[in-house]
Motif scaffolding. Structure first.
Motif, PDB file in Angstrom:
ATOM      1  N   GLY A  75     -41.454  29.669-143.161  1.00  0.00           N
ATOM      2  CA  GLY A  75     -40.375  30.020-144.076  1.00  0.00           C
ATOM      3  C   GLY A  75     -40.127  31.516-144.143  1.00  0.00           C
ATOM      4  O   GLY A  75     -38.978  31.972-144.165  1.00  0.00           O
ATOM      5  N   ALA A  78     -38.295  32.592-141.073  1.00  0.00           N
ATOM      6  CA  ALA A  78     -36.867  32.269-141.140  1.00  0.00           C
ATOM      7  C   ALA A  78     -36.112  33.285-141.983  1.00  0.00           C
ATOM      8  O   ALA A  78     -35.005  33.710-141.625  1.00  0.00           O
ATOM      9  CB  ALA A  78     -36.690  30.858-141.706  1.00  0.00           C
ATOM     10  N   ARG A  79     -36.705  33.690-143.100  1.00  0.00           N
ATOM     11  CA  ARG A  79     -36.034  34.684-143.951  1.00  0.00           C
ATOM     12  C   ARG A  79     -36.022  36.056-143.290  1.00  0.00           C
ATOM     13  O   ARG A  79     -35.031  36.791-143.385  1.00  0.00           O
ATOM     14  CB  ARG A  79     -36.720  34.748-145.313  1.00  0.00           C
ATOM     15  CG  ARG A  79     -36.489  33.501-146.169  1.00  0.00           C
ATOM     16  CD  ARG A  79     -36.991  33.695-147.575  1.00  0.00           C
ATOM     17  NE  ARG A  79     -38.450  33.777-147.623  1.00  0.00           N
ATOM     18  CZ  ARG A  79     -39.244  32.718-147.756  1.00  0.00           C
ATOM     19  NH1 ARG A  79     -38.724  31.504-147.835  1.00  0.00           N
ATOM     20  NH2 ARG A  79     -40.553  32.862-147.811  1.00  0.00           N
ATOM     21  N   SER A  84     -32.478  31.011-141.608  1.00  0.00           N
ATOM     22  CA  SER A  84     -32.667  29.859-142.490  1.00  0.00           C
ATOM     23  C   SER A  84     -31.507  28.876-142.314  1.00  0.00           C
ATOM     24  O   SER A  84     -30.346  29.265-142.365  1.00  0.00           O
ATOM     25  CB  SER A  84     -32.753  30.322-143.949  1.00  0.00           C
ATOM     26  OG  SER A  84     -33.851  31.190-144.132  1.00  0.00           O
TER      27      SER A  84
END
Length: 278
Positions: A75, A78-79, A84
């Protein structure tokens, strides 16, 4: 019967073109990085199950801890890469069901809970279902347009990765010398049910999401030393450190809930229709 339309016919209608599905397009490697990490996490969780079946329990638990580490990374990757997507979010959620619901339950059952047969299996099964319910509730709350202010700092119930690490406490203790006997297995089954309840409960659990956003200059070096010390202990005294960390986390839950009530207790959370039953 031939409709007279060819997929290569330039005179074909736009409607027929759309019915064939989306056009293929190139996807950059940067877009794929978070999904690759998620897939690696699934591989780690599945490998942990296999190693448990082969009675190689220390490696099996190590694979589950690796899956938890990769879950924390995907996560953030992705950021950081600004990649995202809805696909990635759903992929990550499905991976969590395997890595933090099914895999820990099977590893724990193979190591200890099978000593008490059906009771142990029921406990493992309830834990896996609780993990799925916890993840479903998390997804519903994340999709809400309007969120309560406390959601930036707190989870509702123990998060699935935390639950997976906590539920393996009997395994850590077994590695430290406690014999996997029926009495211990019964206690471990009750403990497994307790973790399952904490996952689906509405107990506010401090998330620490905003903890590292801003750090005072005078605390940077002490914090680095603490992290290095913890990693050194984890590498040298792995199961002692995991057992102590688990007990410390459980001990901190009442204090986190008390801090939430003190700060947000008077605030009424805005509920959405999707959240009414969860």
């Amino acid at each position: 019967m031939d409709s007279g339309f060819s997929p290569f016919d330039p005179n074909g209608s736009a409607k027929d073109d759309e019915s064939r599905g989306p056009r293929l397009r190139d996807i950059s490697l940067r877009m794929m990085v978070p999904t690759i990490i998620t897939v690696l996490a699934i591989c780690a969780g599945m490998t942990g199950i296999r190693l448990a079946f082969e009675q190689r329990f220390e490696l099996a638990v190590a694979m589950l801890l690796l899956a938890a580490l990769l879950d924390a990374v995907d996560g953030r990757a992705a950021r950081l890469l600004k990649t995202s997507t809805k696909f990635g979010a759903h992929m990550d959620s499905l991976a969590d069901i395997v890595n933090f619901g099914v895999a820990p339950a099977l590893v724990l059952y193979a190591y200890l809970l099978e000593q008490v047969k059906s009771f142990g299996w029921i406990a493992a099964m309830i834990y896996a279902i609780a993990a799925g319910l916890r993840l479903a509730r998390f997804n519903v709350m994340e999709d809400r347009y309007e969120k309560a202010s406390w959601q930036a700092d707190y989870f509702v119930g123990i998060p699935a990765p935390g639950g997976a690490i906590l539920v393996l406490l009997p395994v850590y203790l077994g590695f430290l010398g406690i014999a996997p006997e029926p009495v211990f297995a019964y206690l471990a089954s009750v403990y497994t049910l307790l973790i399952a309840f904490l996952m689906v409960s509405r107990v506010p659990v401090y998330s620490g999401k905003s903890l590292g956003q801003r750090i005072r200059r005078d605390l940077v070096f002490p914090l680095l030393l603490i992290i290095v010390l913890y990693v050194a202990l984890l590498m040298t005294f792995t199961w002692q450190t995991m057992a102590a960390s688990t007990l410390l986390y459980l001990f901190s839950l009442p204090f986190g809930a008390r801090a939430w009530r003190k700060r947000y207790g008077a605030e009424r959370r805005v509920r959405s229709p999707e959240d009414e039953d969860v």
